[in-house]
Design a protein around this motif. Sequence first.
Motif, PDB file in Angstrom:
ATOM      1  N   ASP A  94       0.834  -1.220   0.000  1.00  0.00           N
ATOM      2  CA  ASP A  94       0.000   0.000   0.000  1.00  0.00           C
ATOM      3  C   ASP A  94       0.860   1.258   0.000  1.00  0.00           C
ATOM      4  O   ASP A  94       0.555   2.247  -0.678  1.00  0.00           O
ATOM      5  CB  ASP A  94      -0.932  -0.011   1.219  1.00  0.00           C
ATOM      6  CG  ASP A  94      -2.021  -1.071   1.107  1.00  0.00           C
ATOM      7  OD1 ASP A  94      -2.304  -1.518  -0.027  1.00  0.00           O
ATOM      8  OD2 ASP A  94      -2.591  -1.457   2.155  1.00  0.00           O
ATOM      9  N   ILE A  95       1.953   1.208   0.766  1.00  0.00           N
ATOM     10  CA  ILE A  95       2.860   2.357   0.790  1.00  0.00           C
ATOM     11  C   ILE A  95       3.503   2.550  -0.570  1.00  0.00           C
ATOM     12  O   ILE A  95       3.670   3.701  -1.045  1.00  0.00           O
ATOM     13  CB  ILE A  95       3.915   2.168   1.905  1.00  0.00           C
ATOM     14  CG1 ILE A  95       3.257   2.253   3.283  1.00  0.00           C
ATOM     15  CG2 ILE A  95       5.036   3.202   1.771  1.00  0.00           C
ATOM     16  CD1 ILE A  95       4.195   1.935   4.440  1.00  0.00           C
ATOM     17  N   SER A  96       3.842   1.400  -1.207  1.00  0.00           N
ATOM     18  CA  SER A  96       4.446   1.522  -2.548  1.00  0.00           C
ATOM     19  C   SER A  96       3.449   2.143  -3.531  1.00  0.00           C
ATOM     20  O   SER A  96       3.838   2.951  -4.390  1.00  0.00           O
ATOM     21  CB  SER A  96       4.907   0.157  -3.037  1.00  0.00           C
ATOM     22  OG  SER A  96       3.814  -0.669  -3.392  1.00  0.00           O
ATOM     23  N   GLU A  97       2.169   1.801  -3.416  1.00  0.00           N
ATOM     24  CA  GLU A  97       1.151   2.407  -4.285  1.00  0.00           C
ATOM     25  C   GLU A  97       0.997   3.894  -3.980  1.00  0.00           C
ATOM     26  O   GLU A  97       0.809   4.727  -4.885  1.00  0.00           O
ATOM     27  CB  GLU A  97      -0.175   1.692  -4.095  1.00  0.00           C
ATOM     28  CG  GLU A  97      -0.206   0.286  -4.678  1.00  0.00           C
ATOM     29  CD  GLU A  97      -1.562  -0.367  -4.531  1.00  0.00           C
ATOM     30  OE1 GLU A  97      -2.432   0.241  -3.856  1.00  0.00           O
ATOM     31  OE2 GLU A  97      -1.751  -1.465  -5.071  1.00  0.00           O
ATOM     32  N   GLN A  98       1.054   4.197  -2.689  1.00  0.00           N
ATOM     33  CA  GLN A  98       0.925   5.611  -2.287  1.00  0.00           C
ATOM     34  C   GLN A  98       2.037   6.454  -2.892  1.00  0.00           C
ATOM     35  O   GLN A  98       1.799   7.580  -3.387  1.00  0.00           O
ATOM     36  CB  GLN A  98       0.971   5.677  -0.755  1.00  0.00           C
ATOM     37  CG  GLN A  98       0.863   7.096  -0.204  1.00  0.00           C
ATOM     38  CD  GLN A  98       0.955   7.114   1.322  1.00  0.00           C
ATOM     39  OE1 GLN A  98       0.793   6.105   1.990  1.00  0.00           O
ATOM     40  NE2 GLN A  98       1.216   8.302   1.858  1.00  0.00           N
ATOM     41  N   ILE A  99       3.264   5.912  -2.887  1.00  0.00           N
ATOM     42  CA  ILE A  99       4.393   6.656  -3.475  1.00  0.00           C
ATOM     43  C   ILE A  99       4.261   6.714  -5.003  1.00  0.00           C
ATOM     44  O   ILE A  99       4.521   7.737  -5.638  1.00  0.00           O
ATOM     45  CB  ILE A  99       5.720   6.011  -3.058  1.00  0.00           C
ATOM     46  CG1 ILE A  99       5.907   6.103  -1.530  1.00  0.00           C
ATOM     47  CG2 ILE A  99       6.894   6.648  -3.782  1.00  0.00           C
ATOM     48  CD1 ILE A  99       7.108   5.350  -1.009  1.00  0.00           C
ATOM     49  N   ALA A 100       3.842   5.573  -5.604  1.00  0.00           N
ATOM     50  CA  ALA A 100       3.785   5.476  -7.067  1.00  0.00           C
ATOM     51  C   ALA A 100       2.761   6.438  -7.674  1.00  0.00           C
ATOM     52  O   ALA A 100       2.922   6.877  -8.825  1.00  0.00           O
ATOM     53  CB  ALA A 100       3.486   4.036  -7.479  1.00  0.00           C
ATOM     54  N   VAL A 101       1.696   6.746  -6.948  1.00  0.00           N
ATOM     55  CA  VAL A 101       0.650   7.629  -7.496  1.00  0.00           C
ATOM     56  C   VAL A 101       0.796   9.064  -7.010  1.00  0.00           C
ATOM     57  O   VAL A 101      -0.022   9.937  -7.355  1.00  0.00           O
ATOM     58  CB  VAL A 101      -0.747   7.089  -7.143  1.00  0.00           C
ATOM     59  CG1 VAL A 101      -0.946   5.716  -7.745  1.00  0.00           C
ATOM     60  CG2 VAL A 101      -0.981   7.068  -5.640  1.00  0.00           C
ATOM     61  N   ASN A 102       1.824   9.304  -6.212  1.00  0.00           N
ATOM     62  CA  ASN A 102       2.021  10.659  -5.684  1.00  0.00           C
ATOM     63  C   ASN A 102       2.309  11.623  -6.836  1.00  0.00           C
ATOM     64  O   ASN A 102       3.149  11.336  -7.704  1.00  0.00           O
ATOM     65  CB  ASN A 102       3.182  10.643  -4.682  1.00  0.00           C
ATOM     66  CG  ASN A 102       3.411  12.012  -4.046  1.00  0.00           C
ATOM     67  OD1 ASN A 102       4.153  12.835  -4.587  1.00  0.00           O
ATOM     68  ND2 ASN A 102       2.767  12.229  -2.912  1.00  0.00           N
ATOM     69  N   GLU A 103       1.611  12.731  -6.877  1.00  0.00           N
ATOM     70  CA  GLU A 103       1.739  13.714  -7.980  1.00  0.00           C
ATOM     71  C   GLU A 103       3.137  14.302  -8.049  1.00  0.00           C
ATOM     72  O   GLU A 103       3.679  14.506  -9.135  1.00  0.00           O
ATOM     73  CB  GLU A 103       0.702  14.830  -7.813  1.00  0.00           C
ATOM     74  CG  GLU A 103      -0.729  14.358  -8.005  1.00  0.00           C
ATOM     75  CD  GLU A 103      -1.721  15.510  -7.917  1.00  0.00           C
ATOM     76  OE1 GLU A 103      -1.264  16.654  -7.690  1.00  0.00           O
ATOM     77  OE2 GLU A 103      -2.934  15.253  -8.049  1.00  0.00           O
ATOM     78  N   SER A 104       3.733  14.575  -6.890  1.00  0.00           N
ATOM     79  CA  SER A 104       5.085  15.161  -6.880  1.00  0.00           C
ATOM     80  C   SER A 104       6.092  14.189  -7.484  1.00  0.00           C
ATOM     81  O   SER A 104       7.000  14.570  -8.220  1.00  0.00           O
ATOM     82  CB  SER A 104       5.503  15.520  -5.446  1.00  0.00           C
ATOM     83  OG  SER A 104       4.637  16.487  -4.903  1.00  0.00           O
ATOM     84  N   VAL A 105       5.913  12.874  -7.139  1.00  0.00           N
ATOM     85  CA  VAL A 105       6.826  11.863  -7.672  1.00  0.00           C
ATOM     86  C   VAL A 105       6.667  11.763  -9.172  1.00  0.00           C
ATOM     87  O   VAL A 105       7.641  11.778  -9.934  1.00  0.00           O
ATOM     88  CB  VAL A 105       6.567  10.497  -7.002  1.00  0.00           C
ATOM     89  CG1 VAL A 105       7.397   9.408  -7.678  1.00  0.00           C
ATOM     90  CG2 VAL A 105       6.878  10.553  -5.513  1.00  0.00           C
ATOM     91  N   LYS A 106       5.412  11.708  -9.644  1.00  0.00           N
ATOM     92  CA  LYS A 106       5.176  11.579 -11.078  1.00  0.00           C
ATOM     93  C   LYS A 106       5.634  12.820 -11.827  1.00  0.00           C
ATOM     94  O   LYS A 106       6.167  12.728 -12.937  1.00  0.00           O
ATOM     95  CB  LYS A 106       3.701  11.312 -11.332  1.00  0.00           C
ATOM     96  CG  LYS A 106       3.285   9.870 -11.026  1.00  0.00           C
ATOM     97  CD  LYS A 106       1.958   9.560 -11.675  1.00  0.00           C
ATOM     98  CE  LYS A 106       1.652   8.085 -11.593  1.00  0.00           C
ATOM     99  NZ  LYS A 106       0.497   7.688 -12.399  1.00  0.00           N
ATOM    100  N   SER A 107       5.411  13.968 -11.203  1.00  0.00           N
ATOM    101  CA  SER A 107       5.806  15.216 -11.852  1.00  0.00           C
ATOM    102  C   SER A 107       7.303  15.249 -12.089  1.00  0.00           C
ATOM    103  O   SER A 107       7.767  15.617 -13.155  1.00  0.00           O
ATOM    104  CB  SER A 107       5.365  16.398 -10.992  1.00  0.00           C
ATOM    105  OG  SER A 107       5.857  17.612 -11.540  1.00  0.00           O
ATOM    106  N   MET A 108       8.060  14.848 -11.079  1.00  0.00           N
ATOM    107  CA  MET A 108       9.513  14.849 -11.220  1.00  0.00           C
ATOM    108  C   MET A 108       9.968  13.840 -12.274  1.00  0.00           C
ATOM    109  O   MET A 108      10.882  14.115 -13.059  1.00  0.00           O
ATOM    110  CB  MET A 108      10.159  14.513  -9.882  1.00  0.00           C
ATOM    111  CG  MET A 108      11.701  14.645  -9.904  1.00  0.00           C
ATOM    112  SD  MET A 108      12.525  13.877  -8.520  1.00  0.00           S
ATOM    113  CE  MET A 108      12.480  12.185  -9.033  1.00  0.00           C
ATOM    114  N   LEU A 109       9.295  12.678 -12.290  1.00  0.00           N
ATOM    115  CA  LEU A 109       9.713  11.638 -13.220  1.00  0.00           C
ATOM    116  C   LEU A 109       9.340  11.961 -14.665  1.00  0.00           C
ATOM    117  O   LEU A 109       9.979  11.471 -15.596  1.00  0.00           O
ATOM    118  CB  LEU A 109       9.099  10.287 -12.808  1.00  0.00           C
ATOM    119  CG  LEU A 109       9.565   9.713 -11.461  1.00  0.00           C
ATOM    120  CD1 LEU A 109       8.775   8.438 -11.130  1.00  0.00           C
ATOM    121  CD2 LEU A 109      11.059   9.412 -11.474  1.00  0.00           C
TER     122      LEU A 109
END
Length: 595
Positions: free
Chosen positions: A75-90
């Motif tokens: 669940d934590i991995s999903e939380q990080i994977a869908v985080n907007e800041s993470v996706k924005s940077m990637l």
Amino acid sequence: MKRFNLVKIFFRDMQLKYKLILSFLVLIIVPLVVQNVVTFGKISQVLEERIIFSASQVFAQTTDFVTYKINKIIDISEQIAVNESVKSMLEKPLTDYPLEEQYEDIDKMRGYLSSFRNVEDIYNVCLYVRDEVAHADVDGDIASFSSARNTQWYRQLPGADGNVFMVPPEYYQPRVGETNKQNVLSVVRRISGTDNYLDTIGYLRIDFLESKIKNILSNANSIDGSFTYIQNRDYRIVITTEDEMIEKYRISMSLMDSISKANDWTVTNLSGEKVYVRSQKIDRTDWTVITVIPAAYVFREIIEINNFMTVFLSVIAVIAVALSIFIAVNIAKRLHHLSQKMTMVTENVFEEYTDEKDSKDEIGELAESYNYMVGRISKMAKEQYQSGQELKTAELKALQAQINPHFLYNTLDMINWMSYEDKGAEIRKIIKALSTFYKLSLSKGNSVISIRDELYHVSLYMSIQNYRLQNAIDFTIECPEYLKDYSIPKITLQPIVENAILHGIQGRENKRGSISISVTEQDEYIYIYTHDDGVGIPADRLDAILDHESTKGFGLKNINTRMMLSFNYLSGISIESEVGVGTTVIVKILKKIQE
């Protein structure tokens, strides 16, 4: 039917003591054995059900807790994977993504990822970014696609169920400078693009310690000897609570298919041993929890209880058997004692039966009647004995008279021949020995003398005979000093030794040999063994020697009669002989101190 009759006859002829003991054993041991078998079977069934039920509950709790822990990390991995800041940077285009801004975003991302390391179960979080974006592979938190491609888990990720791949410990690559030697498990997933799900914009790896999961799995080992392990879709061992047992009890692929379909424990054989196996797949992963319980450990508690019951019942049985033997022997002993007394009556020995406890039971009443009968018979026998005493004395003297002239004639004949050869010195020695010999023979009119005098008497006889036979016979006597004061009818051993010379040693070709006399004791009797190494006595003649109806062995029959008249019916002589080896005459007399 014939066998039954044989058993019936065997039981009928069995001694009363053994009949009683056998009856007690059948009535005590058989019910105890049946009870133990039935009780053990019932207890085994109940305990097995309870043990397996308890193991089922512990297994369910363990798998639920492991599932909860791992799903929490997923669940934590999903939380990080869908985080907007993470996706924005990637997903930021490199053309509009200056290096300064990249470093700034990386610092923010490190702060965000480090916040998850404070979670109890997470050991480390690593985000994999495009090679063109600023990164630091050595730090272990922001790494490049290139470093991901060099890992084993990267090649396994496309075949994973869903977006998550569970990484076993051997796939883990320590960070540069990492000194922690603990085994690490990982959850790896790809991060999909915002607009196109099929695009991979990054990878995420969350590490957690194997020891955390192993501690939970250890709780499933509620039975000593059991162990639990996790394997993945490739049947690769991920975690095991007992490294030594995994090779022996590892489940094969073919067996795993049938076990995974069962909702309860499966009983099977592994390495030749019966085992209980249960499995449970962890949701959202390709991992399966498996617990193996060797049946020997399931039944160990049952066996311990059975052993205790067996020991307990054995003690009871031993006590019961001991008591039954004591009772049976006590009853049989009293009856046997009474039977012996009755048998002695037939031999004119009238002794009353004495019971230590003066019991009033049926045996006591029988003994009382017997004593009354013996008292009457004994009184009548004494009256008859007084009238027959003179006859008995005359019979004893007649028997002695039959023995003494025989030896005297032989000795005088030897002296006569020696006189022709002018052997004066030898004749004087022989006459002196003969005079001492007859002095002991007369014994002041006593018919009973000490064993000491009797041994001296026979040694004088042998010295006289060795004069005649030119020392052809080796003669020895062995007698403990304390036995020499007991009584023996006089002129007992001389006729026996004389027979040994005439019919034993003189029958050998060289007319030479040895005679030995040894004296021992056993209980209330003294045994005197006279052994010669002569020609022996044939078996067909041996039984006739002591037969009162036979004319053979007259001297030995006289001795046997005198033993019984002087002591009791158990006294007398017996003969053992082997042709070509020799003869042993055994004199048995009742212990009586010579007065």
